[in-house]
Each structure stands twice: as C-alpha cells, then as structure tokens.
Design an enzyme around this catalytic site. Structure first.
Site, mmCIF file in Angstrom:
data_model
loop_
_atom_site.group_PDB
_atom_site.id
_atom_site.type_symbol
_atom_site.label_atom_id
_atom_site.label_comp_id
_atom_site.label_asym_id
_atom_site.label_seq_id
_atom_site.Cartn_x
_atom_site.Cartn_y
_atom_site.Cartn_z
ATOM 1 C CD GLU A 1 12.662 0.373 9.956
ATOM 2 O OE1 GLU A 1 13.212 1.354 10.486
ATOM 3 O OE2 GLU A 1 13.132 -0.772 9.985
ATOM 4 C CB CYS B 1 12.981 8.753 8.705
ATOM 5 S SG CYS B 1 14.125 7.717 7.770
ATOM 6 C CE LYS C 1 -1.818 2.979 2.554
ATOM 7 N NZ LYS C 1 -1.803 4.191 1.723
ATOM 8 C CD GLU D 1 9.625 12.698 11.568
ATOM 9 O OE1 GLU D 1 8.470 12.260 11.670
ATOM 10 O OE2 GLU D 1 10.567 12.049 11.094
HETATM 11 P P1 NAD Z 1 2.225 8.460 7.681
HETATM 12 O O1 NAD Z 1 2.411 7.697 8.938
HETATM 13 O O2 NAD Z 1 1.245 9.555 7.657
HETATM 14 O O3 NAD Z 1 1.791 7.464 6.499
HETATM 15 C C1 NAD Z 1 2.548 6.330 6.176
HETATM 16 C C2 NAD Z 1 1.660 5.312 5.498
HETATM 17 O O4 NAD Z 1 0.682 4.881 6.431
HETATM 18 C C3 NAD Z 1 0.893 5.848 4.297
HETATM 19 O O5 NAD Z 1 0.831 4.875 3.299
HETATM 20 C C4 NAD Z 1 -0.480 6.115 4.879
HETATM 21 O O6 NAD Z 1 -1.519 6.073 3.936
HETATM 22 C C5 NAD Z 1 -0.603 4.976 5.866
HETATM 23 N N1 NAD Z 1 -1.577 5.202 6.936
HETATM 24 C C6 NAD Z 1 -1.958 6.377 7.497
HETATM 25 N N2 NAD Z 1 -2.899 6.165 8.446
HETATM 26 C C7 NAD Z 1 -3.101 4.835 8.480
HETATM 27 C C8 NAD Z 1 -3.962 3.995 9.245
HETATM 28 N N3 NAD Z 1 -4.802 4.502 10.159
HETATM 29 N N4 NAD Z 1 -3.917 2.662 9.019
HETATM 30 C C9 NAD Z 1 -3.074 2.141 8.109
HETATM 31 N N5 NAD Z 1 -2.265 2.884 7.341
HETATM 32 C C10 NAD Z 1 -2.266 4.213 7.531
HETATM 33 O O7 NAD Z 1 3.680 8.939 7.258
HETATM 34 P P2 NAD Z 1 4.079 9.813 5.994
HETATM 35 O O8 NAD Z 1 3.651 11.218 6.219
HETATM 36 O O9 NAD Z 1 3.653 9.120 4.760
HETATM 37 O O10 NAD Z 1 5.676 9.708 6.033
HETATM 38 C C11 NAD Z 1 6.469 10.499 6.843
HETATM 39 C C12 NAD Z 1 6.886 9.737 8.080
HETATM 40 O O11 NAD Z 1 7.581 8.541 7.702
HETATM 41 C C13 NAD Z 1 7.858 10.513 8.943
HETATM 42 O O12 NAD Z 1 7.481 10.391 10.293
HETATM 43 C C14 NAD Z 1 9.192 9.814 8.699
HETATM 44 O O13 NAD Z 1 10.122 9.951 9.740
HETATM 45 C C15 NAD Z 1 8.752 8.418 8.510
HETATM 46 N N6 NAD Z 1 9.783 7.639 7.812
HETATM 47 C C16 NAD Z 1 10.484 6.724 8.538
HETATM 48 C C17 NAD Z 1 11.488 5.985 7.919
HETATM 49 C C18 NAD Z 1 12.262 4.942 8.667
HETATM 50 O O14 NAD Z 1 12.868 4.082 8.023
HETATM 51 N N7 NAD Z 1 12.276 4.951 9.994
HETATM 52 C C19 NAD Z 1 11.779 6.185 6.567
HETATM 53 C C20 NAD Z 1 11.021 7.127 5.863
HETATM 54 C C21 NAD Z 1 10.020 7.842 6.498
#
Ligand code: NAD
Length: 500
Positions: free
Chosen positions: A269, A304, A193, A403
C-alpha cells in the site's frame, strides 16, 4: 471509563502522567533489543523526548521469526477453530477500546495528530478493524469444485505462515490494524514493525493482545529502523508474506528484497497524488469547497489519499478557488492535545524540511502561492506548517507530480471532461480520486476512466471496513479492508480426490 469529552487541561495531564514503554515484544515478553541499542522518541508537538525505543536489528528479527514459525507450526493459533480465534480477537478489540484514551494520547504525542482525531477516529477505527475481521472469520466458507461423480475437488484457503507487517507513521495503529485484523484472524503469526517515527501504540497493544489470550509468539512487535530491522524482515528466508504500507520508494525496494530472498508474497500500500475533480455542474459548490479543504488538510496533509491535486473546471475556477480559500483558516495548526485543534504537528523535522522544500519548489516553478507557505509556531519547539495553497499549477510541476505528504494543495484548471481525465490520470500514482458533478452519466464515466483504487463521487475520504482499499499503478497492489484482505494472508489450495 468516563465518556465525557476531556478538556485540553485533562489531555495535557494525561500526557504528563503517562508511563511509556519503548521495548520490543518478542515471544510474549517485553525486552530490549539484543544489541541493547536504543533511539530517542521525540514528540513533534514540542520536541520533548518521550521515551527510549529498542532499536531492533537483524538478530532480533531472527529471533522473532524463529518464534513465529515455531508457534505457527505448533498450531495453537493457526489451527484453532475460527470461532475461538474470533473470541480472542474480540477480547483484544475490547481491551483496545477500554484503553482508548491512553492509546489516543500515545498516538497524538508520538506523531502530532489532533487528539480529537486520535480519540474519535484513529483508535476507534483500529478497534473496528480487529473486531470486523474477527467477526468475519467464522463466516467464510471454502469451495467445492464442480467435478464429476468420481472426484471431489476442494478449494480451500489456509494461513500463509509468518507475516511481517511494516507500517508508516501517519495512521500508526490504524494501518497496523488493517493488517493485524485479517492476518491474525486467518491464523498467521504476525511480526509488526512500526515506523521508527511512531512506535508507541504498537508497543502498547502487544500486551493487550497477550492479555486477550493471543498465544505468545503469535503477535510480536519489533521497533526500529527500516534499513536495519525492516530490511532484515524483508530479506528473511523464513518470512512468508510482507504486508507493507508506506512510500512507493520503499515499496519498490521490498520487491527487490523479496526477489533476492525467498519470493515471499509482497503486498504494497504505497503513495498517492490523488485528483479531486470539481465540475461546474456540481450540485453544491460550497460543500465541494469545504470538502476540498478537508481532503488536503486533514491529518496535516499526511494522508496517502490526500486530495493534493484540486482540478477545477475553467468556467468556475476563480469563484471556486475563493470558496476554498475561505476554509483555510479553519485548518490552522494548534496544540494537538487541545480538542479544538483541527490540524496538529508535522511528524518530525525531516518531514517538515521535505514539505518546506516542496513549497520552495512550487514558488520557483511559477505556481501562484495564495495561502500559507510558511513554518509557524516555531516557538513551541514543535513542527507546524500553515495550510498552503498554490493556484495556477501545471500538472507537470513537481508539486503536482510528487507526493508532498503535507498541507500543500495544488489547484489546476481544466477545460472539459476529457481534459480532466487526462490530467487526473497523468501521474505515476493511482490510489484515489474524487469527482464532483450532478450529472449521473458523467459521474459513472469518470469513475470508469479514473485509474485509481478508490473513486469517490460528491464526497471525499469515504468508505468503511466493507470497501477494499489499495492502489492502481505505483500506489501498490493487493487490498486492505473488506473480505478481499484475507486474500493477502492466505494461500489458495486445490485438493483433488479420486473417489474410485
Ligand atoms: P516509508 O516508506 O518511509 O516507511 C514505511 C515503513 O517502511 C517504516 O516502518 C519504515 O521504517 C520502513 N522502511 C523504510 N525503509 C525500509 C527498508 N529499506 N526495508 C524495510 N522497511 C523499510 O513511509 P513513511 O514515510 O513511513 O509513510 C508515508 C508514506 O506512506 C507515504 O508515501 C504514504 O502515501 C504512504 N501511505 C500509504 C497508505 C496506503 O494505504 N496506500 C496509507 C498510509 C500511508
């Protein structure tokens, strides 16, 4: 394929002539969402509409999970000899590489990162992730327990089953491939997804996977929103494993969904607020300053592990701040399709407003704004923010604790090593940290004392597929990359045999 670097005009032409598919990929076929619903995919470069994307919902998740389970049980992939899975996955990697430029344009159009990064980093890293895991899978042995003569103890790893991979928008294909690589190599069925903000490359590589010979239903893509199809996958009783990259807030929610459904394995992650610590005894303060700017401004700060907290020893604080400020100009946003551009567009209006909100909070909390602070290039219709630096930040301020996920640096002075460690670890996160020093003992002491999954010494953003990647504390659990990633996608089985 030509390997001569393309010009701005050539990338623009590619972008104009691209045909973009926004459908889901279920059971080896592109299809609309069962409801027929779609949502608009807009480019943050200039706000233009790129495609209508299938807005998958619970019924699409239901269908994809059912297919994924059937093919897993049938064994065409899950029981295929590892060396054969390797060959198929190597073909998949090759097809991605053959389509490097197209995938790079899709990524840049979709989420706004510079084309130079997409073509030089994101897509090659994605290819490498598939290839590395493919090459590993027929070289990993299981164990025989040290038993007595009358017994045989086998310790084996087997594919876990149906994996749902839910990924973010900042490195869309690369984050997906960190999961696809080991999960597919281990024999699982994977439902990907992608983020609703960046679904295009995930959708495109599905047909490449099929062309490479991955059986129908082994790799499926469900575009859509988190609260609909994401939630449906996370709550599904027949998904065995959730592999997530995204925010800490959503990561916590996924643990709840798993607890309320089937206790599926949940690998997270999540976010970060990483300290980049510069001691006065660092060998090369110019190099450290240049890297401090890269650490926060690369990928628009949407990383991240961004070095969003720059901790500087008091005795060099003013001098070092000036050195960092000299690099800010080389991180001014430009058109992402221009290969000269180092910083592109913020992913969308929502994220732009979030970042601008933090800039306002920094001002109100009394931090000293010494660079940037404003939205720029508004006339393009896209979303751009000037590289922003706040000096004299206190670690308890919101801009030091939360963040931001944008090009905003918080510079914090410290007194000595103990003070640096205290400030560095005073955060809910624990994803990464960096230390700049010429003192070997201090480097090792700090590396031990920093509560983070990755620690860099005299560099930033270092590492490759050989190094595990993941977080301490609220930055998550489990590790992507390296052979350790296979732990996430396999169950450990003990088979105990009496030899009579
Ligand atoms: P997000 O958590 O908003 O979304 C991530 C994914 O989760 C998306 O596909 C989103 O549609 C899905 N999602 C959202 N709500 C959900 C729910 N209730 N149930 C299931 N899925 C759901 O994050 P984002 O804004 O897409 O990405 C930014 C974040 O990702 C930052 O916090 C960043 O630090 C983190 N990140 C972490 C790493 C790592 O390896 N640790 C790498 C890249 C990004």
């Amino acid at each position: 394929m030509s390997h001569a670097p393309l010009t701005f005009a050539q990338w623009q032409e590619k972008a104009e002539t691209l045909s973009i598919n926004g459908q889901a990929f279920i059971n080896g076929q592109y299809c609309d969402a069962a409801s027929g619903e779609t949502f608009e995919c807009r480019s943050p470069i200039d706000g233009r509409t790129l495609a209508s994307i299938a807005s998958c919902q619970a019924e699409d998740a239901e269908q994809a999970v059912s297919v994924a389970r059937q093919v897993f049980q049938a064994g065409d992939w899950s029981r295929m000899a590892p060396r054969k899975r390797k060959q198929v996955l190597l073909r998949f990697a090759q097809l991605m590489e053959d389509n490097l430029e197209e995938l790079a344009v899709l990524e840049t159009l979709d989420m706004g990162k510079p084309i130079g990064d997409s073509v030089g980093d994101d897509i090659p890293s994605s290819v490498n992730s598939i290839r590395w895991n493919a090459e590993a899978i027929d070289k990993i042995y299981d164990e025989v327990a040290p038993t007595s003569d009358s017994e045989l103890g086998l310790v084996t790893r087997e594919a876990i089953g149906v994996v749902a991979a839910i990924v973010p928008w900042n490195f869309p294909l690369n984050m997906a491939c960190w999961k696809l690589g080991p999960a597919l190599a281990a024999g699982n069925s994977v439902i990907l997804k992608p983020s609703e903000k960046s679904p295009l490359t995930a959708i495109r590589v599905a047909e490449l996977a099929k062309a490479a010979g991955i059986p129908d239903g082994v790799f499926q893509v469900l575009p859509g929103f988190g609260h609909t199809v994401g939630k449906a996958l996370a709550e599904h009783m027949d998904v065995d494993c959730l592999a997530f990259t995204g925010s800490t807030k959503v990561a916590k929610q996924l643990m709840v969904y798993a607890g309320q459904s089937n206790m599926k394995r949940v690998w997270l992650e999540a976010g970060g607020k990483s300290p980049n610590i510069v001691f006065a005894d660092a060998d090369d303060l110019d190099a450290a300053a240049q890297m401090a700017a890269l650490a926060i401004f690369y990928n628009q700060g949407e990383v991240c592990t961004a070095g969003s907290r720059l901790l500087v020893e008091e005795s060099i604080y003013d001098e070092f701040l000036q050195k960092v400020l000299q690099h800010v100009d080389s991180w001014q946003p430009g058109n992402p399709l221009d290969p000269e551009t180092t910083v592109g567009a913020i992913v969308d209006n929502i994220q732009l407003n979030t970042v601008m909100g933090y800039i306002e909070a920094g001002k109100q909390e009394g931090a000293r704004l010494v660079a940037g602070g404003e939205r720029i290039r508004e006339e393009t219709g896209g979303f751009y923010i000037a590289p922003t630096v706040f000096a004299d930040v206190n670690n308890s301020m919101r801009i030091a604790q939360e963040e931001i996920f944008g090009p905003v640096l918080s510079v914090i002075p410290f007194k000595d090593e103990d003070d640096a460690m205290r400030i560095a670890n005073e955060t809910d996160y624990g994803l990464a940290a960096s230390v700049w020093t010429s003192h070997l003992g201090k480097a090792h002491r700090c590396a031990r004392n920093l509560r983070a999954g990755s620690v860099w010494v005299n560099t930033y953003h270092g590492g490759d597929m050989t190094a595990p990647f993941g977080g301490f504390k609220q930055s998550g659990n489990g590790r992507d990359k390296s052979l350790h990633a296979f732990d996430k996608y396999t169950e450990l089985k003990a088979t105990w045999i009496s030899l009579g």
